[in-house]
Design a protein around this motif. Structure first.
Motif, PDB file in Angstrom:
ATOM      1  N   ASP A 113       0.816  -1.208   0.000  1.00  0.00           N
ATOM      2  CA  ASP A 113       0.000   0.000   0.000  1.00  0.00           C
ATOM      3  C   ASP A 113       0.852   1.260   0.000  1.00  0.00           C
ATOM      4  O   ASP A 113       0.345   2.345  -0.229  1.00  0.00           O
ATOM      5  CB  ASP A 113      -0.937  -0.003   1.205  1.00  0.00           C
TER       6      ASP A 113
ATOM      7  N   ALA B 272       0.306   1.017  -6.618  1.00  0.00           N
ATOM      8  CA  ALA B 272      -0.853   0.258  -6.134  1.00  0.00           C
ATOM      9  C   ALA B 272      -2.007   1.228  -5.898  1.00  0.00           C
ATOM     10  O   ALA B 272      -2.374   1.542  -4.777  1.00  0.00           O
ATOM     11  CB  ALA B 272      -0.494  -0.490  -4.851  1.00  0.00           C
TER      12      ALA B 272
ATOM     13  N   ARG C 180      -3.180  -1.159 -10.600  1.00  0.00           N
ATOM     14  CA  ARG C 180      -2.561  -2.166  -9.743  1.00  0.00           C
ATOM     15  C   ARG C 180      -3.447  -2.411  -8.529  1.00  0.00           C
ATOM     16  O   ARG C 180      -4.112  -1.492  -8.033  1.00  0.00           O
ATOM     17  CB  ARG C 180      -1.167  -1.710  -9.283  1.00  0.00           C
ATOM     18  N   VAL C 181      -3.443  -3.631  -8.073  1.00  0.00           N
ATOM     19  CA  VAL C 181      -4.271  -4.023  -6.930  1.00  0.00           C
ATOM     20  C   VAL C 181      -3.792  -3.317  -5.669  1.00  0.00           C
ATOM     21  O   VAL C 181      -2.588  -3.294  -5.376  1.00  0.00           O
ATOM     22  CB  VAL C 181      -4.223  -5.545  -6.743  1.00  0.00           C
ATOM     23  N   ARG C 182      -4.729  -2.774  -4.927  1.00  0.00           N
ATOM     24  CA  ARG C 182      -4.421  -2.099  -3.664  1.00  0.00           C
ATOM     25  C   ARG C 182      -4.911  -2.961  -2.505  1.00  0.00           C
ATOM     26  O   ARG C 182      -6.106  -3.211  -2.355  1.00  0.00           O
ATOM     27  CB  ARG C 182      -5.083  -0.723  -3.625  1.00  0.00           C
ATOM     28  N   LEU C 183      -3.986  -3.441  -1.697  1.00  0.00           N
ATOM     29  CA  LEU C 183      -4.301  -4.364  -0.619  1.00  0.00           C
ATOM     30  C   LEU C 183      -5.333  -3.794   0.344  1.00  0.00           C
ATOM     31  O   LEU C 183      -6.275  -4.491   0.754  1.00  0.00           O
ATOM     32  CB  LEU C 183      -3.025  -4.749   0.134  1.00  0.00           C
TER      33      LEU C 183
ATOM     34  N   CYS D 231      -6.421 -12.050   0.164  1.00  0.00           N
ATOM     35  CA  CYS D 231      -6.185 -10.646  -0.190  1.00  0.00           C
ATOM     36  C   CYS D 231      -4.692 -10.368  -0.361  1.00  0.00           C
ATOM     37  O   CYS D 231      -4.279  -9.683  -1.309  1.00  0.00           O
ATOM     38  CB  CYS D 231      -6.768  -9.726   0.876  1.00  0.00           C
TER      39      CYS D 231
ATOM     40  N   ALA E 230      -2.675  -9.241  -3.940  1.00  0.00           N
ATOM     41  CA  ALA E 230      -1.823  -8.060  -4.079  1.00  0.00           C
ATOM     42  C   ALA E 230      -0.396  -8.451  -4.469  1.00  0.00           C
ATOM     43  O   ALA E 230       0.209  -7.833  -5.351  1.00  0.00           O
ATOM     44  CB  ALA E 230      -1.817  -7.267  -2.778  1.00  0.00           C
TER      45      ALA E 230
ATOM     46  N   ASP F 197      -0.259  -9.766  -8.113  1.00  0.00           N
ATOM     47  CA  ASP F 197      -0.476  -8.693  -9.082  1.00  0.00           C
ATOM     48  C   ASP F 197       0.775  -7.838  -9.243  1.00  0.00           C
ATOM     49  O   ASP F 197       1.050  -7.321 -10.331  1.00  0.00           O
ATOM     50  CB  ASP F 197      -1.649  -7.816  -8.638  1.00  0.00           C
TER      51      ASP F 197
END
Length: 310
Positions: free
Chosen positions: A6, A11, A16-19, A163, A167, A170
């Motif tokens: 994060d 991200a 991009r995936v954000r945790l 989760c 992240a 990704d």
């Protein structure tokens, strides 16, 4: 799980995936009214175990047959009917959901709000929180970016592990050869770790004809759900205009003005989602489509609800 992701400015929850966003989805699922999920062996794709002992639930009674254990006689029914009856017990099993996630490069595409890969991660996280709230274990397997597997785990820890994996995976953008969906389904069938439900999340571009038989085979072991993630340009004919495209750092512009040109462009771009949806439809598998700009919560809950038929 790596919260440091994060702190990565890339991200952003769009490309991009954000945790933090995936973890925060827990609160939305917690507020939703969810139907009670079954977690018994008699669900579709499972055979009940007529045994008794620890972890067994009473199922029914039937007329005594030679060889039945006399310790399990149903004396009340025997007294009422005048015939010997035996109690049958069904093994109680904890439900397990395996999320099968498409991580091909084709998923890193999007023209509205976010990339398909980011939307797919949001869908997977919602499914994980849904599953653990309903008392299921949840696991994750990706394909198209190497052989990655997170075994099913229960409770909050299980959903957080999913989760974190979403992240981490990704963020790993190393080039990896693609994988046809049929190969991924064959691998999933070998690595299910007791899962009795499978949620396939994909844009369909890796869907090959051999996947039909593999989906059919897998459906004999578990309840299969298919969720297709698509971009707006894959779902409908684009308006006339010029469209900038970027791939591997190279920017190009696609001019789309004629109706035929725009229709052919949409058909080519949306071939994957149409193929996978059509395959799921022909096999009678519950399926749904969500675009990159949509809120997928209701779609995920509807698709994973027990007894769903679409």
């Amino acid at each position: 799980m790596s919260a440091v992701l994060d702190l990565d400015p890339q991200a952003d929850g769009r490309t991009r995936v954000r945790l933090a966003e995936l973890v925060a989805l827990r609160a939305r699922v917690a507020k939703a009214a969810l139907p009670r999920l079954e977690s018994r062996a008699m669900r579709a794709g499972q055979q009940s175990s007529r045994l008794y002992g620890r972890g067994m639930d009473y199922a029914e009674s039937r007329v005594y047959q030679p060889g039945d254990d006399v310790r399990r006689l149903d004396w009340r029914l025997t007294a009422r009917s005048g015939r010997l009856h035996t109690k049958l017990f069904q093994e109680e099993r904890e439900g397990r959901l395996l999320i099968l996630l498409d991580a091909h490069e084709s998923m890193r595409f999007g023209t509205r709000v976010r990339l398909k890969s980011v939307q797919a991660a949001r869908v997977a996280a919602l499914a994980a929180w849904y599953a653990v709230r309903a008392g299921e274990r949840v696991g994750l397997m990706s394909f198209g970016n190497g052989h990655r597997l997170l075994r099913p785990q229960g409770g909050t820890r299980g959903a957080l592990a999913v989760c974190g994996a979403l992240a981490d995976w990704d963020a790993d953008v190393r080039p990896v050869p693609g994988e046809p969906l049929s190969d991924a389904l064959l691998r999933a069938g070998r690595l299910m770790h007791g899962a009795n439900r499978v949620l396939l999340i994909s844009d369909g571009l890796s869907c090959d004809e051999a996947a039909r038989g593999r989906l059919l085979d897998l459906s004999s072991k578990a309840g299969i759900r298919v969720l297709v993630v698509a971009d707006a340009l894959e779902l409908g004919m684009p308006p006339a205009g010029r469209y900038p495209m970027e791939h591997d750092g190279v920017r190009r512009e696609v001019a789309l003005f004629g109706e035929r040109q725009r229709r052919e462009f949409q058909q080519a771009l949306g071939a994957g989602q149409a193929r996978l949806n059509g395959m799921a439809q022909s096999l009678g598998l519950p399926h749904a489509t969500v675009d990159t700009a949509a809120d997928p919560l209701d779609t995920v809950m509807s698709l994973l609800a027990p007894g769903v038929r679409r």
